[in-house]
Design a protein around this motif. Sequence first.
Motif, short mmCIF file in Angstrom:
data_model
loop_
_atom_site.label_atom_id
_atom_site.label_comp_id
_atom_site.label_asym_id
_atom_site.label_seq_id
_atom_site.Cartn_x
_atom_site.Cartn_y
_atom_site.Cartn_z
N GLY A 159 -17.28 11.98 30.62
CA GLY A 159 -16.11 11.56 29.81
C GLY A 159 -16.28 10.90 28.49
O GLY A 159 -15.47 10.87 27.60
N ARG A 160 -17.53 10.34 28.42
CA ARG A 160 -17.82 9.85 27.13
C ARG A 160 -17.62 10.87 25.92
O ARG A 160 -17.36 10.34 24.87
CB ARG A 160 -19.20 9.22 27.17
N ASP A 161 -17.93 11.96 26.46
CA ASP A 161 -17.91 13.06 25.31
C ASP A 161 -16.60 13.33 24.71
O ASP A 161 -16.46 14.07 23.57
CB ASP A 161 -18.81 14.32 25.66
N LEU A 162 -15.65 12.91 25.52
CA LEU A 162 -14.17 13.10 24.82
C LEU A 162 -13.74 12.53 23.39
O LEU A 162 -13.11 12.92 22.76
CB LEU A 162 -13.23 12.59 25.85
N ASP A 163 -14.88 11.42 23.13
CA ASP A 163 -14.46 10.71 21.85
C ASP A 163 -15.95 11.04 21.13
O ASP A 163 -16.99 11.48 21.44
CB ASP A 163 -14.51 9.36 22.17
N ARG A 164 -15.97 10.61 19.72
CA ARG A 164 -17.03 10.74 19.03
C ARG A 164 -18.22 9.70 19.66
O ARG A 164 -18.10 8.51 19.96
CB ARG A 164 -16.75 10.22 17.62
N VAL A 165 -19.52 10.42 19.58
CA VAL A 165 -20.70 9.60 20.28
C VAL A 165 -21.78 9.46 19.13
O VAL A 165 -22.15 10.47 18.43
CB VAL A 165 -21.05 10.40 21.36
N ILE B 226 -25.26 7.00 19.01
CA ILE B 226 -26.35 6.42 19.77
C ILE B 226 -27.07 5.64 18.75
O ILE B 226 -27.50 5.75 17.81
CB ILE B 226 -27.16 7.18 20.53
N ASP B 227 -27.13 4.09 19.26
CA ASP B 227 -27.92 3.38 18.20
C ASP B 227 -29.25 2.98 18.57
O ASP B 227 -30.09 2.98 17.81
CB ASP B 227 -27.08 1.94 18.18
N THR B 228 -29.71 2.88 19.88
CA THR B 228 -30.92 2.45 20.34
C THR B 228 -31.37 3.45 21.29
O THR B 228 -30.74 4.00 22.09
CB THR B 228 -30.77 1.25 20.77
N TYR B 229 -32.76 3.41 21.99
CA TYR B 229 -33.45 4.21 22.66
C TYR B 229 -32.89 3.93 24.21
O TYR B 229 -32.52 4.48 24.97
CB TYR B 229 -34.85 4.33 22.62
N ASP B 230 -32.52 2.73 24.20
CA ASP B 230 -31.96 2.12 25.56
C ASP B 230 -30.59 2.61 25.63
O ASP B 230 -30.28 2.91 27.03
CB ASP B 230 -31.84 0.47 25.37
N ASP B 231 -29.97 2.71 24.41
CA ASP B 231 -28.65 3.36 24.60
C ASP B 231 -28.80 4.74 25.20
O ASP B 231 -27.78 5.25 26.06
CB ASP B 231 -27.86 3.24 23.51
N LEU B 232 -29.56 5.44 24.53
CA LEU B 232 -29.85 6.60 25.13
C LEU B 232 -30.17 6.90 26.41
O LEU B 232 -29.66 8.07 27.09
CB LEU B 232 -30.75 7.61 23.96
N VAL B 233 -31.08 6.16 26.87
CA VAL B 233 -31.44 6.32 28.32
C VAL B 233 -30.28 5.98 29.21
O VAL B 233 -30.19 6.59 30.11
CB VAL B 233 -32.76 5.37 28.53
N LEU C 268 -29.40 11.28 18.62
CA LEU C 268 -30.75 10.53 18.07
C LEU C 268 -30.70 9.04 17.93
O LEU C 268 -29.74 9.06 16.94
CB LEU C 268 -31.11 11.52 17.00
N PRO C 269 -31.25 8.38 18.46
CA PRO C 269 -30.98 6.74 18.11
C PRO C 269 -30.93 6.64 16.46
O PRO C 269 -31.77 7.11 15.76
CB PRO C 269 -31.85 6.20 18.88
N ARG C 270 -30.04 5.57 16.21
CA ARG C 270 -30.03 5.36 14.70
C ARG C 270 -31.25 4.64 14.25
O ARG C 270 -31.83 4.54 13.49
CB ARG C 270 -28.52 4.56 14.44
N GLU C 271 -31.80 3.80 15.44
CA GLU C 271 -33.07 3.01 15.06
C GLU C 271 -34.18 4.03 14.75
O GLU C 271 -34.91 3.53 13.96
CB GLU C 271 -33.39 1.92 16.19
N ASP C 272 -34.24 4.97 15.37
CA ASP C 272 -35.08 5.92 15.17
C ASP C 272 -35.22 6.80 14.12
O ASP C 272 -36.06 7.04 13.15
CB ASP C 272 -35.37 7.20 16.17
N LEU C 273 -33.97 7.04 13.45
CA LEU C 273 -33.80 7.55 12.34
C LEU C 273 -34.10 6.40 11.20
O LEU C 273 -34.70 6.90 10.29
CB LEU C 273 -32.16 7.86 12.02
N ALA C 274 -33.90 5.39 11.28
CA ALA C 274 -34.19 4.37 10.26
C ALA C 274 -35.69 4.31 10.30
O ALA C 274 -36.54 4.10 9.25
CB ALA C 274 -33.62 3.11 10.49
N ARG C 275 -36.36 4.30 11.40
CA ARG C 275 -37.87 4.28 11.49
C ARG C 275 -38.59 5.25 10.90
O ARG C 275 -39.60 4.90 9.89
CB ARG C 275 -38.20 4.08 12.97
N PHE C 276 -37.90 6.43 10.83
CA PHE C 276 -38.63 7.49 10.02
C PHE C 276 -37.92 7.85 8.69
O PHE C 276 -38.37 8.98 8.06
CB PHE C 276 -38.77 8.71 10.94
#
Length: 295
Positions: free
Chosen positions: A114-120, A122-129, A185-193
């Motif tokens: 149901g989370r996918d009904l709205d824009r998703v 993800i900020d961190t890997y923990d959020d992704l997990v 893809l976590p925002r923190e990982d995008l920033a890291r690379f």
Amino acid sequence: MTLDVPSLAALDRAYEHCRKITRDNSHTVYLASLLLPYEKRRSFWALYAFARVSDDRSDDTAPDRHARWAEYCQSILDPAPDASADPVAVAWADARHRHHIPRALSERLLAGLGRDLDRVEIDTYDDLVQYAHGVGCPVPVMAMHIVGAQSEAALSYAVTLGVAVQLTNVLRDVGEDLRAGRRYLPREDLARFGVSEEELARGLVSDRFRALMRFQIERNRRVYSEALPGIHELAPAGRLTAALVADLYMGVLSDIEAHDHDVLHRRARVPDLDKLRRLPAVAYRTFVSGHERSP
């Protein structure tokens, strides 16, 4: 207690409908299901169809999508649908009853989807997990109820495998999800690379993006390594099915690598012939060598 359907024929039609959904949408799951005994195989199809149809419904973009979703969730979990109901609901109700699958597991999956009904985003890997736990873990746990387990330890391994498979789905579907307004893809990982969201939107497969994907794949493989020992905690009839599913999803990671990490313009996959070629080796590792290989 018996399921309130007019006839066994109606139930058979419902399971056949689920078989076709499984066959048409996932050759990987369908091939793995054929390794199960007949009754478990049909329940496996019902589980897949329930998850697949629910996932598709969560892509709804209509203004009243939340109300429509709530109505769908109620109908798909009807404990005693009649033959005129959605055949997936009919088969899934029967499968849940046969294998004593707690309703809460289905509800947890629906809550995650149901989370996918709205824009998703993800900020961190923990959020992704956490997201993967919601949409990925209920399915292997429900599958464990179907195939059977030999110990309580199987549950934690099933949860870990669910996370691993969902992480692979995220990596496989990066481009498709971005076009649907979702960025897993976590925002923190995008920033890291050093990969910007604007570059993702443009579909730029840069060296920085490739490094990002190599990092994601290696982390995903470590999760599979944690999950694979649990295959031998399952009942013998379900071990090969679980091992093949894990092996084929790991094969998706290898396909991403083989195509220079481009998941923005193509969807990684394992060709059907390769799936069949993998089966003897998976069977050997599962039943002869006594262990699954690390990914």
